[in-house]
Design a protein around this motif. Sequence first.
Motif, PDB file in Angstrom:
ATOM      1  N   ILE A 236       2.929  -5.069  -6.668  1.00 22.91           N
ATOM      2  CA  ILE A 236       1.724  -4.744  -7.444  1.00 22.91           C
ATOM      3  C   ILE A 236       1.864  -3.348  -8.053  1.00 22.91           C
ATOM      4  O   ILE A 236       1.465  -3.101  -9.192  1.00 22.91           O
ATOM      5  CB  ILE A 236       0.478  -4.826  -6.545  1.00 22.91           C
ATOM      6  N   LEU A 237       2.466  -2.427  -7.292  1.00 25.89           N
ATOM      7  CA  LEU A 237       2.649  -1.051  -7.756  1.00 25.89           C
ATOM      8  C   LEU A 237       4.057  -0.819  -8.302  1.00 25.89           C
ATOM      9  O   LEU A 237       4.577   0.301  -8.269  1.00 25.89           O
ATOM     10  CB  LEU A 237       2.373  -0.061  -6.619  1.00 25.89           C
ATOM     11  N   GLU A 238       4.679  -1.857  -8.826  1.00 26.16           N
ATOM     12  CA  GLU A 238       6.064  -1.741  -9.281  1.00 26.16           C
ATOM     13  C   GLU A 238       6.231  -0.665 -10.356  1.00 26.16           C
ATOM     14  O   GLU A 238       7.262   0.013 -10.427  1.00 26.16           O
ATOM     15  CB  GLU A 238       6.546  -3.095  -9.821  1.00 26.16           C
ATOM     16  N   TYR A 290      11.541   7.601  -1.979  1.00 28.68           N
ATOM     17  CA  TYR A 290      10.729   8.482  -2.825  1.00 28.68           C
ATOM     18  C   TYR A 290       9.534   7.724  -3.397  1.00 28.68           C
ATOM     19  O   TYR A 290       8.391   8.199  -3.343  1.00 28.68           O
ATOM     20  CB  TYR A 290      11.578   9.060  -3.961  1.00 28.68           C
ATOM     21  N   ASP A 291       9.812   6.555  -3.956  1.00 22.71           N
ATOM     22  CA  ASP A 291       8.718   5.749  -4.509  1.00 22.71           C
ATOM     23  C   ASP A 291       7.809   5.231  -3.404  1.00 22.71           C
ATOM     24  O   ASP A 291       6.587   5.120  -3.598  1.00 22.71           O
ATOM     25  CB  ASP A 291       9.287   4.570  -5.300  1.00 22.71           C
ATOM     26  N   THR A 292       8.378   4.921  -2.238  1.00 21.45           N
ATOM     27  CA  THR A 292       7.580   4.393  -1.134  1.00 21.45           C
ATOM     28  C   THR A 292       6.517   5.391  -0.691  1.00 21.45           C
ATOM     29  O   THR A 292       5.325   5.047  -0.591  1.00 21.45           O
ATOM     30  CB  THR A 292       8.494   4.031   0.056  1.00 21.45           C
ATOM     31  N   LEU A 293       6.912   6.631  -0.431  1.00 21.77           N
ATOM     32  CA  LEU A 293       5.946   7.637   0.008  1.00 21.77           C
ATOM     33  C   LEU A 293       4.885   7.870  -1.067  1.00 21.77           C
ATOM     34  O   LEU A 293       3.685   7.936  -0.766  1.00 21.77           O
ATOM     35  CB  LEU A 293       6.651   8.945   0.333  1.00 21.77           C
ATOM     36  N   TYR A 294       5.316   7.976  -2.314  1.00 18.23           N
ATOM     37  CA  TYR A 294       4.356   8.240  -3.394  1.00 18.23           C
ATOM     38  C   TYR A 294       3.378   7.085  -3.566  1.00 18.23           C
ATOM     39  O   TYR A 294       2.180   7.289  -3.790  1.00 18.23           O
ATOM     40  CB  TYR A 294       5.102   8.514  -4.697  1.00 18.23           C
ATOM     41  N   ARG A 295       3.847   5.852  -3.442  1.00 22.37           N
ATOM     42  CA  ARG A 295       2.958   4.698  -3.584  1.00 22.37           C
ATOM     43  C   ARG A 295       1.898   4.679  -2.488  1.00 22.37           C
ATOM     44  O   ARG A 295       0.746   4.307  -2.737  1.00 22.37           O
ATOM     45  CB  ARG A 295       3.777   3.399  -3.578  1.00 22.37           C
ATOM     46  N   PHE A 296       2.271   5.077  -1.273  1.00 20.34           N
ATOM     47  CA  PHE A 296       1.258   5.166  -0.212  1.00 20.34           C
ATOM     48  C   PHE A 296       0.209   6.220  -0.552  1.00 20.34           C
ATOM     49  O   PHE A 296      -0.980   6.036  -0.288  1.00 20.34           O
ATOM     50  CB  PHE A 296       1.919   5.511   1.129  1.00 20.34           C
ATOM     51  N   LEU A 297       0.645   7.323  -1.139  1.00 20.93           N
ATOM     52  CA  LEU A 297      -0.298   8.370  -1.536  1.00 20.93           C
ATOM     53  C   LEU A 297      -1.235   7.878  -2.631  1.00 20.93           C
ATOM     54  O   LEU A 297      -2.428   8.191  -2.633  1.00 20.93           O
ATOM     55  CB  LEU A 297       0.465   9.604  -2.016  1.00 20.93           C
ATOM     56  N   GLU A 356      -3.367  11.350 -10.608  1.00 19.76           N
ATOM     57  CA  GLU A 356      -4.773  11.017 -10.864  1.00 19.76           C
ATOM     58  C   GLU A 356      -4.884   9.765 -11.727  1.00 19.76           C
ATOM     59  O   GLU A 356      -5.760   8.919 -11.500  1.00 19.76           O
ATOM     60  CB  GLU A 356      -5.463  12.204 -11.539  1.00 19.76           C
ATOM     61  N   ARG A 357      -4.013   9.653 -12.701  1.00 18.84           N
ATOM     62  CA  ARG A 357      -4.033   8.477 -13.581  1.00 18.84           C
ATOM     63  C   ARG A 357      -3.719   7.200 -12.803  1.00 18.84           C
ATOM     64  O   ARG A 357      -4.384   6.169 -12.979  1.00 18.84           O
ATOM     65  CB  ARG A 357      -3.014   8.689 -14.706  1.00 18.84           C
ATOM     66  N   GLU A 358      -2.725   7.257 -11.935  1.00 18.75           N
ATOM     67  CA  GLU A 358      -2.334   6.058 -11.187  1.00 18.75           C
ATOM     68  C   GLU A 358      -3.296   5.764 -10.051  1.00 18.75           C
ATOM     69  O   GLU A 358      -3.475   4.593  -9.678  1.00 18.75           O
ATOM     70  CB  GLU A 358      -0.889   6.225 -10.701  1.00 18.75           C
ATOM     71  N   ARG A 359      -3.934   6.783  -9.515  1.00 21.84           N
ATOM     72  CA  ARG A 359      -4.990   6.556  -8.519  1.00 21.84           C
ATOM     73  C   ARG A 359      -6.147   5.768  -9.129  1.00 21.84           C
ATOM     74  O   ARG A 359      -6.750   4.914  -8.459  1.00 21.84           O
ATOM     75  CB  ARG A 359      -5.495   7.889  -7.976  1.00 21.84           C
ATOM     76  N   LYS A 360      -6.481   6.053 -10.368  1.00 19.38           N
ATOM     77  CA  LYS A 360      -7.588   5.351 -11.021  1.00 19.38           C
ATOM     78  C   LYS A 360      -7.313   3.850 -11.131  1.00 19.38           C
ATOM     79  O   LYS A 360      -8.243   3.052 -11.174  1.00 19.38           O
ATOM     80  CB  LYS A 360      -7.829   5.931 -12.409  1.00 19.38           C
ATOM     81  N   ILE A 361      -6.044   3.499 -11.147  1.00 17.48           N
ATOM     82  CA  ILE A 361      -5.674   2.083 -11.277  1.00 17.48           C
ATOM     83  C   ILE A 361      -5.446   1.435  -9.915  1.00 17.48           C
ATOM     84  O   ILE A 361      -5.920   0.321  -9.666  1.00 17.48           O
ATOM     85  CB  ILE A 361      -4.408   1.942 -12.146  1.00 17.48           C
ATOM     86  N   PHE A 362      -4.747   2.126  -9.019  1.00 17.00           N
ATOM     87  CA  PHE A 362      -4.250   1.467  -7.809  1.00 17.00           C
ATOM     88  C   PHE A 362      -4.857   1.983  -6.498  1.00 17.00           C
ATOM     89  O   PHE A 362      -4.474   1.513  -5.431  1.00 17.00           O
ATOM     90  CB  PHE A 362      -2.728   1.600  -7.741  1.00 17.00           C
ATOM     91  N   SER A 363      -5.780   2.924  -6.548  1.00 19.84           N
ATOM     92  CA  SER A 363      -6.388   3.413  -5.317  1.00 19.84           C
ATOM     93  C   SER A 363      -7.177   2.311  -4.621  1.00 19.84           C
ATOM     94  O   SER A 363      -7.929   1.569  -5.264  1.00 19.84           O
ATOM     95  CB  SER A 363      -7.326   4.586  -5.640  1.00 19.84           C
ATOM     96  N   LEU A 364      -7.020   2.211  -3.300  1.00 22.41           N
ATOM     97  CA  LEU A 364      -7.816   1.238  -2.546  1.00 22.41           C
ATOM     98  C   LEU A 364      -9.299   1.553  -2.647  1.00 22.41           C
ATOM     99  O   LEU A 364     -10.137   0.652  -2.615  1.00 22.41           O
ATOM    100  CB  LEU A 364      -7.396   1.247  -1.071  1.00 22.41           C
TER     101      LEU A 364
END
Length: 439
Positions: A236-238, A290-297, A356-364
């Motif tokens: 989903i966060l690819e 690197y992507d794994t940690l950032y995606r969790f954030l 901030e931009r990606e949080r607006k889309i994918f934040s739980l």
Amino acid sequence: VMLSSLVRRNICPNFVLTRGVFTCAFEPPASHWGCEKTKRPKGDFYCPNQRGRKPKQPGSNKRGRYQYIRMELCKHGDVEEYIKRQPDQVIAMHEARCILFQMAFALHTAGDRFGMKHYDVKLLNFFLQSANDTDICEVDNPHTVLRYGVGSHVFSLRVPTERALIAKLADYGTANLSAETNGQPVTLAQFTTIENTPPDYLILGDAAQQGFGHDCFGLGLCMLHLFTGLAPYEEILESVTCPTNLKKKLKRIWEDESSKGYDVIRSLILSDVYEDENGNTEGEPDETVYDTLYRFLVLIGIPKDQFESNKQGKVWRAITSSLRSLDVRSTRNNPHRSLSRKAAAEHVGVDAAQYERERKIFSLEFGTDPCITRARESLQSMDGGMELLYSLLSFDPQKRASPLAVINSSFMTSLREDPNQSIANESDIVHSFMAYSTR
């Protein structure tokens, strides 16, 4: 074999049965067992009456010593595959809750009986088997109830008979039964599916500890997948990748040999990198972490409580210095400096703006992505749903809900039987697993 004994003794049905182990001189032939390109060369379902040619025996140069494990065939495949076969690749909320309950019960039983840490909990490693025999009439018995006794409560998972499924944990190749390893530093053996690596492993490095926390975080990702449907979080966060400046800082921490305390992660990243006989560097680093940690954030947010930051603060400092807005840091460092809203926006770092931009889309919490939105709205409509998910996905392993806490959470309250009222009807098929009941 030990877990299979729990199934046979009716203690816990949620493990794939092992029927035998044997060795063979040859590996499984792709013509019968499949391969990456052709996964089901003999069809989607096993047909006991079908007869075919036996595979041709390979030449002597192909001989080896292969160990086979003969296990039960789970009719509905793994849970991820099952979800993808459903309309819109989504399952009903009640069905998702019942599957999550069984997953938690499997992990609780394995840990309680044998001290087992699985270390690779994901939907691909849970398989679905029909709860009933094939000769059951769904018209005469429209519902099936799976009853689990846990302490003073009995939980009844009542579902339509045609969808009465038992979730079974499998793939124990990374599992550990040794109690002595609890609290010991992590090793490469605990880095299994890299995308599911708990964030504490990546933040604390060699100071991270082995234990049940890995499985609890994996269970949280399973819960998210059950309610998003479609695909695991990393698919989903690819499109979400680690920002440039944060990645540079993490590289200095994780890959630079002068940086102490991250030898295990360095070995993981550089596992395919080596020097040839002429001193030239060959191979490519595996940068998945690197992507794994950032995606969790992005999914969960930067925790307010940055655990162990006083002892292992390198990664925390890299995160906060890269992803928090520059106007916030500038004001903290110089209280006499005040930025207007427009000026502050101009001073926001590139990494922070991306975050901030990606949080607006994918934040739980507030993301607009359809899959994330569906999961959030579903869980918000179920008592304790979001609270349980956040607990399982806590960055701090000490604060994650245990499998038993999942079972006893308010999220599972609706499955509890009222002692004064039977939930089953006379026509229901009932399967009971009461070994953990104190009633």
